[in-house]
Structure formats: structure tokens, C-alpha cells
Design a protein around this motif. Sequence first.
Motif: not given
Length: 380
Positions: A314-321
Motif C-alpha cells: 500500500m505504501c509503495k503504490w499510494w504514497a508516490p501517487k
Amino acid sequence: MDFTIDAAMQRYIDEACSFAEQIAPDTRQREQDRRIDVELRKEMGARGLIAPELPRELGGQGERALTSGMIIEQISRADLNVTYVQVVGSLVAQVIARNAQKSVAQKWVPRIASGEDIVAIGLSEPSGGSDAGNPQMTARRENDGWVINGTKSMSFALHAGATVIFARTEEGRRGRGISAFLVELDRDGITRTATNDMGTVSVGRGFVEFDNVRIPGENLLGAEGQGFTEVMQGFDFSRALIGLQVIGAAQVTLDETWQYTSQRQAFDQPISKFQGVSFPLAEADTMLTAARVLCQKTLWLKDANLPHTKEAAMCKWWAPKVAYDVINQCLLSHGQFGYLRDYPIEQRMRDVLGLQIGDGTAQIMKLIIARQNLGREFAP
């Protein structure tokens, strides 16, 4: 959950803030030079800002994983690129410490923590991308060692002293028959080629070609044929760190934009008086706060030795977006000035965008989340 900042963690946060203030003025210069100076890395290591979660006997500080995340967010406010030293350092050092023979770990892990050297990680291949479980790189036994052939793409390809790579050592299904190795990048048969990326330029990303590269048997990491499943576990840690890495860059941009809108005059008043200006920034503040808490929770779960694969994805896909969207909104809120290269906003946008790709795309992360919830039988 307890995210209490104790005295030890506060000391590292203060150290990271001090370091960030020191390096901030040279962010653009590092991009122009296309490198992060070795002396800067060493100072970072001397301050205990690289992989502090490592045990002291391997050059670390014996700190929490959460501390690493706090450090990264602060330094990323100055230069997201410099935090790659910490993100890659924490990921690779833990991989080596957990899987390498003692002599190999004692040689390389302290060098990573001190900033003396960088060990990159080569997972992706030019023709593979997200299909990391099916590498074309091969490793075959020869006498007491291995012979490596293939090409990897990686951050620090131009500057690292060694890299961890994944190669097929036996035929098998996707994700099977893959072994991990540590390969020194000064060996015969290695060619490095820079990539012309639009962002994270000072990280020195590129392709590394291995042409009959011979390494000793002790450079095998973990069990033969099990490298993919064993080593990939470390990515749950780095994905949460990446979340805080991009949040730091977005947060400083948002802070600057709040200040700018309170000072910029239009129609005889600060533009912050207009809901069309302030409300999108309020939404951005909310989203960054939520993303930060998710990343901190994930690191807390790691520190508590609790499962956190789903949260890390979740951190990896959502935070960069979220970070990219926030920086984009801040650029628009600055109007024509946000579009100028004189401001740091455009570089941060370019740098953050790359992390929607590297270390796993959003689609791969969502696949992981689905499998964690449904199991492989019912997931895509």
C-alpha cells in the motif's frame, strides 16, 4: 500502535534535519554533476544516518526501522536523491546481513553503513520490467564459483562498488530456481552504461552488463534456487521507506506553497483567501498526513515482528501517487513561477515520478494486496 518519538529517535531526527539544511543548497548542483559525492556519503554515515537499524557489530546503531523512516523523510525535504543512499543502504545491508556468509557480511555491511561504499540491487532487466520472477540473467557453476551472464538495470549502477543480483540457476516456474548473489563491480566482464533519465539524475541509474563474470562460491546469498523468495522479503521494509522518501519531498513543497499563497497578491488580497487556492492545498495536507501514518504503521509492524507485506505494498503504490499529485498541485498554485526551473518544484516532480515505477509499479503492488487478502487461488 505507538509512534512515540523517544530521546534516541529525536536525536536522529535532529541530526537528519541538520544534515538536510547542509545539503539543500547544492541539490541542483548534484543533479548537474550527476552524482552524490563520496564525502557527503561518508558524512552521512558518520552521523549514523545510513541503515541505523543494523546491529552495532555490523556498523549500525541498533535503532528501530521507524527511525530509518523518520531520517529519510527529513533528508528528502532537502534532496530526495540523497535519501537513495539510505533507502538502498537499508534494503541491501539487511539482505546481506541476513543471507550472506559471515565473512561477506562483515566486509560489506559496515562499508554500507559508513557511506564508504554503495551496494546496489539489480532486480529489473531491460526486457523484463515488472516480471522480476522470471530473470533472463543466468548463473552457472564453474569449479568452486559461478559465472554470471546477463544485464540488469539499477540505481547507483555508475557508482556502486558491488551489487546484489538475481539470476536463474536452474529451470523452473516463475519465481523458482532463482538465486541471489553479491557481485563486486570491478570484476572482469562488467560494463556499465548510464541511462538518460528525466529525474533522480544524481543517483546514477544505468544498465550493468555481465559477460562471463566469475565470482567465488561464497558470494551466493541464501540457499541456491531460493534467492527470490528469501531476498524479496526485504522489500517490505524498503517500500515503506520509499513512501516516506516521497512524502518528504512533497511535504516541503506543500509547506513552501502555503507560504507562497499567503504572500502572493491578486485582486487586492493574498491568493490564499480564495477557496480555489486554499482548499486543494488543504486536501493535499490531508492526503500526505494519511500516507505518512500508513508508512509509519508499516514500519511499526516491522519493528514488532508482525506481518506487513500488504501494508508495505500500500505504501509503495499510494504514497508516490499522492506525492506526485501534491507536488503537481503545488506547481499549479505557483502559476508561471512553479513552471520555472529556478524553483525546485519541477525537479521534485521529476524525481518523485520515477518512484511510481521503480521497486514495483502500482499494478504489481495492488496484485500483492489482492493476494494477501484473497490468497493466490482467488486473486488475479
